[in-house]
Design an enzyme around this catalytic site. Structure first.
Site, PDB file in Angstrom:
ATOM      1  N   GLY A   1       0.830  -1.194   0.000  1.00  0.00           N
ATOM      2  CA  GLY A   1       0.000   0.000   0.000  1.00  0.00           C
ATOM      3  C   GLY A   1       0.866   1.245   0.000  1.00  0.00           C
TER       4      GLY A   1
ATOM      5  N   GLY B   1       0.554   5.936   0.077  1.00  0.00           N
ATOM      6  CA  GLY B   1      -0.277   7.132   0.167  1.00  0.00           C
ATOM      7  C   GLY B   1       0.601   8.342   0.398  1.00  0.00           C
TER       8      GLY B   1
ATOM      9  N   TYR C   1       1.531   9.676   3.091  1.00  0.00           N
ATOM     10  CA  TYR C   1       2.453   9.494   4.218  1.00  0.00           C
ATOM     11  C   TYR C   1       3.691   8.706   3.820  1.00  0.00           C
ATOM     12  CZ  TYR C   1       0.071   5.060   3.926  1.00  0.00           C
ATOM     13  OH  TYR C   1      -0.445   3.888   3.450  1.00  0.00           O
ATOM     14  N   GLY C   2       3.577   7.846   2.813  1.00  0.00           N
ATOM     15  CA  GLY C   2       4.677   6.961   2.463  1.00  0.00           C
ATOM     16  C   GLY C   2       4.148   5.626   1.986  1.00  0.00           C
TER      17      GLY C   2
ATOM     18  N   VAL D   1       3.475   1.195   2.750  1.00  0.00           N
ATOM     19  CA  VAL D   1       3.253   0.115   3.711  1.00  0.00           C
ATOM     20  C   VAL D   1       3.865  -1.154   3.136  1.00  0.00           C
ATOM     21  CG1 VAL D   1       1.564  -1.228   4.999  1.00  0.00           C
ATOM     22  CG2 VAL D   1       1.115   1.175   4.501  1.00  0.00           C
TER      23      VAL D   1
ATOM     24  N   ASP E   1     -10.819   9.953  10.301  1.00  0.00           N
ATOM     25  CA  ASP E   1     -10.598   9.584   8.891  1.00  0.00           C
ATOM     26  C   ASP E   1     -11.239   8.234   8.574  1.00  0.00           C
ATOM     27  OD1 ASP E   1      -9.725  10.061   6.330  1.00  0.00           O
ATOM     28  OD2 ASP E   1      -7.708   9.285   6.658  1.00  0.00           O
TER      29      ASP E   1
END
Length: 955
Positions: A637, A639, A641-642, A644, A755
């Site tokens: 994954g 996004g 933020y970075g 996964v 969220d």
């Protein structure tokens, strides 16, 4: 420290003496096994079976409680001495074709035995009459051997028996029932599985065999020599799901009581001598598979009940004296895959209609009296050879309806990653994860699959996921599985080749392989619902990590080894002081390193490490290693933020998801520390668990439990291969709501997630919902009981408009986002799609005077097709209350939980049973709602009868 060294020596010195002198009192019978079998594992050279013998597990009193030796290539007989292992609970010697000869009556001495599993060996002779002495038996699997003689009536004494499998032997005689002081199988009121197929059993099936208080879900008597009528008492089995009486010599009328089996999913009565009228099955609303072929029923018109079986996948009525015409209603059944009505007297016009099932693969009506074909052109397989239609249309058959087409099965095998050229050595195999190794191989046999089109890949995807997930959950050393070559046998069994690949190494060791064999033979792993009951036959494994089994050694060598162990323990005692000092220093260094990680925090934190409850600190190198140097292949994954990464902790083998922040999205030290402390103290089954964190070398990483079925969004869109029907979506909604209610009302202080969206709801291996990603979460401090004034953050489409305009965050902001999520669950649409907002769309189209509130066009077809949408209107009402403009008009999350629970009850489901225990289908695109013929209310065998599963020990 001197006192600690003295204590260490006092403990270790007696151990060194015991290492030479202490031998299990159960050693004798196991020495007998070792002497009779030409080859045994090398670990059996040790004089004490409780000291490292592969496949042998002992209790604290050095008594043998478990023998698991599947697929080890063992040869020889089972000596009567084994009956003296009075504490033995599990005996599994499956998949050793070299084990032969009779089973001694001395086995009756195993009075604590719960699992007797001897699948796929070559045992012969009669099943001992005194087997009924094993009063604790839960699993009795003797299938795929060469047992002869009759079924012992004493089996009727096994009051705790759950699984009885005697199939694929040479058994003769009748089925024993109780009479006077003699027990019989009719006494097995807690047994759920009677598997007696492929024997030579004969005589009539006793009417007394079936009673109203029985728990049977499988009666599989196919391929025997049973005669006489089908007993009407079979209609008393109100929990029955699979009934196979095919390929016998049964005669007479089909009893009308059969129509009382309202839970029945598969009914096979083919290849008998049944007579009388075609039975009426209109009451059997859960039927998936019907086969009445090759009987001599009275000539009758095509029954109307055909088209009332809404979940029917397969209809086989070959040679059953049917006449009259077919209507398009039959072919429009949403899950219908195959229809075989050949060799009858069906006439008139064949009309498939314009709305025939998208799943329909073959219609075989050869050798009938069909004159014409009407309706939409059918481009799958329609076989009309032997009808007047074909004789009149010779040479004008562009769709090949009149050609005797080969009914081939599309090839299937598990997809692999892009491994490039296969560079494995010739004696190794590349796994789906591109790792060269020596897999454990065998065949899966499915006795009653609920589907007939074996070319449907969706079924196999889900089976692969179930097998892999189960192996991981049981912490077995399995990297991946590979399925291939699906095929139907002449007995109508589905067969699949299976390869199981070892984890982290090229080869299985003895204990790893025997554990894998045990869970397959013990029915610990349950296949997806559509596959039904199964058994596995494994091949001999010849590539063990240890040395191969060797010829038996003399006892003198064993004594020498024992003495060497004693000397080794004494040396170990002398090293105790040095080891203790090293361990203490390493521990101190580790604490210092953790503290340094937060030394740049503000003064109030004093550079201390977070106050954690359950989570641990990881070094950067640990996480780098477990993700294969943060390989792109491990990314699951990404996004703002970075990324996964999927990783495996080397110390425990646990699968984890590692969220690694990219430089531009890293939080401040204080915020990162606060988030870790927040996550480490919230523990709920519907919240993703924080395993640990890393804050080192300018890195911020959070380590979560790995949740294998991805996000709810991926499942709704079909991207994950998981399809959720209505009842499963209700359970996902309930689980998510419970997780949120915990954050709002039970966390101290309360937490607002901020969220909530479908990408932040994860589904575990059993499709239980887990709320994830607390990166935007806010604590409600004591002085912020009503709201938190904060910068607006969240995801457009899910964001509370009141929070957006006022910048005042409340718990009701999460409620709004959850309401949007509920609408996404029923529509399958993103909150904002092509400029249209889902909340507004539902408000505009909703009409409470109509069925389903007139939302037919907006509903996701997956939940509509073939499913009763009980409670949908209440679900919509609740969702619209959650998305009210004013937060004060929205319910609390605890109220939302209670209302969804009541909706589940309205749909006939128990809200207090987790998804892991339910049997709703979640495979395929049809949204079918079927039950697993092997399903129970708890995870393995802990059903209402109270028979717990056997624990799978890590060896």
């Amino acid at each position: 420290m001197n006192h600690r060294i003295q204590a260490c020596l006092l403990v270790l010195c007696p151990i060194s003496i015991l290492a030479v002198q202490a031998i299990s009192p159960d050693a004798g019978p196991l020495y007998s096994l070792r002497s009779l079998w030409p080859k045994t594992p090398t670990s059996w050279d040790n004089p004490d079976p409780c000291n490292g013998w592969v496949g042998i597990i002992c209790n604290n009193e050095f008594r043998v409680i478990s023998i698991k030796l599947s697929s080890l290539g063992l040869k020889g007989q089972l000596p009567g001495d084994i009956g003296s292992l009075t504490q033995l609970q599990i005996l599994d010697m499956s998949y050793n074709k070299g084990l032969n000869g009779p089973i001694s009556g001395a086995i009756a001495g195993l009075t604590n035995l719960t699992n007797l599993i001897l699948i796929g060996c070559s045992f012969s002779g009669v099943i001992p009459d005194n087997i009924g002495s094993l009063q604790q038996l839960v699993i009795l699997s003797l299938n795929f051997n060469s047992f002869s003689g009759t079924i012992p009536s004493s089996i009727g004494k096994l009051s705790k028996l759950y699984w009885l499998d005697l199939a694929d032997n040479k058994l003769t005689g009748t089925i024993p029932v109780s009479s006077g002081n003699q027990p019989g199988l009719d006494m097995l009121t807690h047994t759920k599985h009677f598997h007696f197929g492929k024997n030579q059993l004969g005589g009539e099936i006793p009417a007394q065999l079936f009673r109203e208080n029985m728990s049977l879900i499988h009666v599989i008597f196919d391929n025997n020599k049973f005669t006489g009528p089908i007993p009407s008492t079979i209609g008393l089995l109100n929990k029955l799901q699979v009934l196979r009486l095919d390929r016998n010599l049964l005669s007479g009328h089909v009893p009308s009581s059969l129509n009382d089996l309202t839970d029945l999913q598969q009914l096979q009565l083919s290849n008998n001598q049944l007579t009388g009228p075609m039975p009426d099955l209109s009451g059997m609303k859960n039927l998936n598979y019907v086969d009445f072929s090759n009987n001599t029923f009275e000539a009758s018109d095509v029954p109307q009940w055909f088209s009332t079986l809404k979940v029917l996948t397969t209809l086989i009525m070959d040679n059953t004296q049917l006449q009259g015409s077919l209507t398009s209603a039959l072919f429009s059944l949403p899950q219908l895959q195959s229809v075989n009505l050949k060799n009858n007297q069906i006439n008139g016009t064949l009309d498939l209609g314009y709305n025939y099932s998208a799943a329909l693969q073959i219609v075989d009506v050869q050798n009938n009296q069909i004159m014409s074909v009407q309706g939409h052109e059918y481009h799958k397989k329609l076989l009309l050879d032997g009808n007047p239609f074909c004789s009149r249309n010779t040479g004008a058959d562009p769709l090949n309806y009149c050609t005797n087409q080969e009914q081939s099965i599309p090839p299937y095998s598990t997809s692999k990653k892009n491994c490039g050229a296969d560079s494995c050595p010739s004696d190794q195999v590349s796994s789906p994860n591109c790792k060269c190794s020596y897999p454990y191989m065998g065949t899966l046999y499915f006795r009653a699959p609920l589907f007939s089109w074996v070319g449907n890949m969706t079924y196999y995807y889900e089976l692969e996921k179930t097998l892999t997930g189960s192996f991981k959950k049981l912490q077995l050393p399995v990297d991946s599985v590979f399925l291939s070559n699906p095929r139907k046998s002449s007995d109508n069994y589905l067969e699949l080749d299976l390869q199981v690949f070892p984890y982290g190494t090229e080869r299985f060791n003895f204990s790893g392989l025997s554990s894998v064999g045990f869970v397959l033979g013990n029915q610990t792993i349950k296949p997806p619902p559509s596959f039904g009951p199964f058994f596995f036959i494994g091949s001999e494994y010849k590539a063990f990590a240890e040395s191969s089994p060797t010829s038996k050694k003399s006892m003198s060598l064993g004594v020498i080894i024992g003495a060497a162990v004693g000397v080794f323990v004494l040396v170990l005692a002398l090293l105790c002081a040095g080891y203790y000092a090293f361990r203490q220093k390493r521990r101190a260094d580790r604490i210092t390193e953790q503290s340094k990680a937060f030394s740049s925090c503000d003064a109030s934190s004093s550079g201390s490490i977070p106050q954690l409850k359950g989570a641990r600190w990881f070094s950067f190198n640990e996480l780098k290693k477990c993700t294969n140097n943060f390989s792109e292949a491990n990314v699951i994954g990404s996004g703002g933020y970075g990324k996964v990464y999927k990783g495996t902790l080397s110390a425990t083998g646990q699968l984890v998801a590692i969220k690694r922040a990219q430089r531009g999205s890293m939080q401040g030290n204080v915020e990162f520390k606060t988030e870790i402390e927040l996550l480490s103290r919230v523990h709920h089954k519907n919240l993703v668990t924080l395993v640990g964190f890393c804050f080192e070398k300018d890195e911020q990483m959070l380590v979560y439990e790995y949740v294998p079925n991805g996000t709810l969004k991926e499942s709704i869109s079909g991207k994950s291969g998981v399809r959720l029907d209505w009842t499963r979506r209700l359970r996902v909604a309930l689980g998510s709501a419970r997780g949120l209610a915990y954050l709002h009302e039970h966390a101290n202080p309360p937490i607002i997630h901020r969220d909530i969206k479908s990408t932040n709801i994860l589904l575990d291996e059993r499709l239980n919902a887990k709320v994830a990603d607390f990166g935007l979460s806010k604590l409600m401090a004591d002085n912020e009981k009503d709201h938190v004034s904060t910068q607006v953050k969240g995801t457009m489409g899910y964001m509370d408009p009141e929070y957006y305009t006022s910048q005042m965050l409340t718990e009701k902001s999460d409620v709004y986002s959850f309401g949007v999520l509920m609408l996404e669950l029923i529509t399958g649409r993103r909150p904002i799609e092509r400029g249209r907002y889902i909340v507004r769309e539902v408000r505009v189209k909703m009409d409470k005077t109509k069925d389903l509130y007139g939302l037919d066009e907006l509903l996701d077809p997956v939940i509509v097709l073939g499913t009763s949408l009980k409670g949908l209107e209440k679900f919509v009402d609740l969702a619209m209350r959650c998305v009210e403009e004013l937060g004060s008009d929205r319910p609390m999350m605890s109220e939302v939980v209670k209302e969804i629970e009541s909706i589940l009850q309205l749909a006939g489901l128990n809200p207090n049973v987790d998804s892991a225990s339910t049997s709703e289908s979640y495979v395929g695109s049809s949204g079918s709602h079927t039950q697993h013929p092997n399903s129970d209310s708890k995870e393995f065998f802990d059903d209402s009868g109270g028979y717990p599963p056997c624990k799978v020990e890590a060896q």
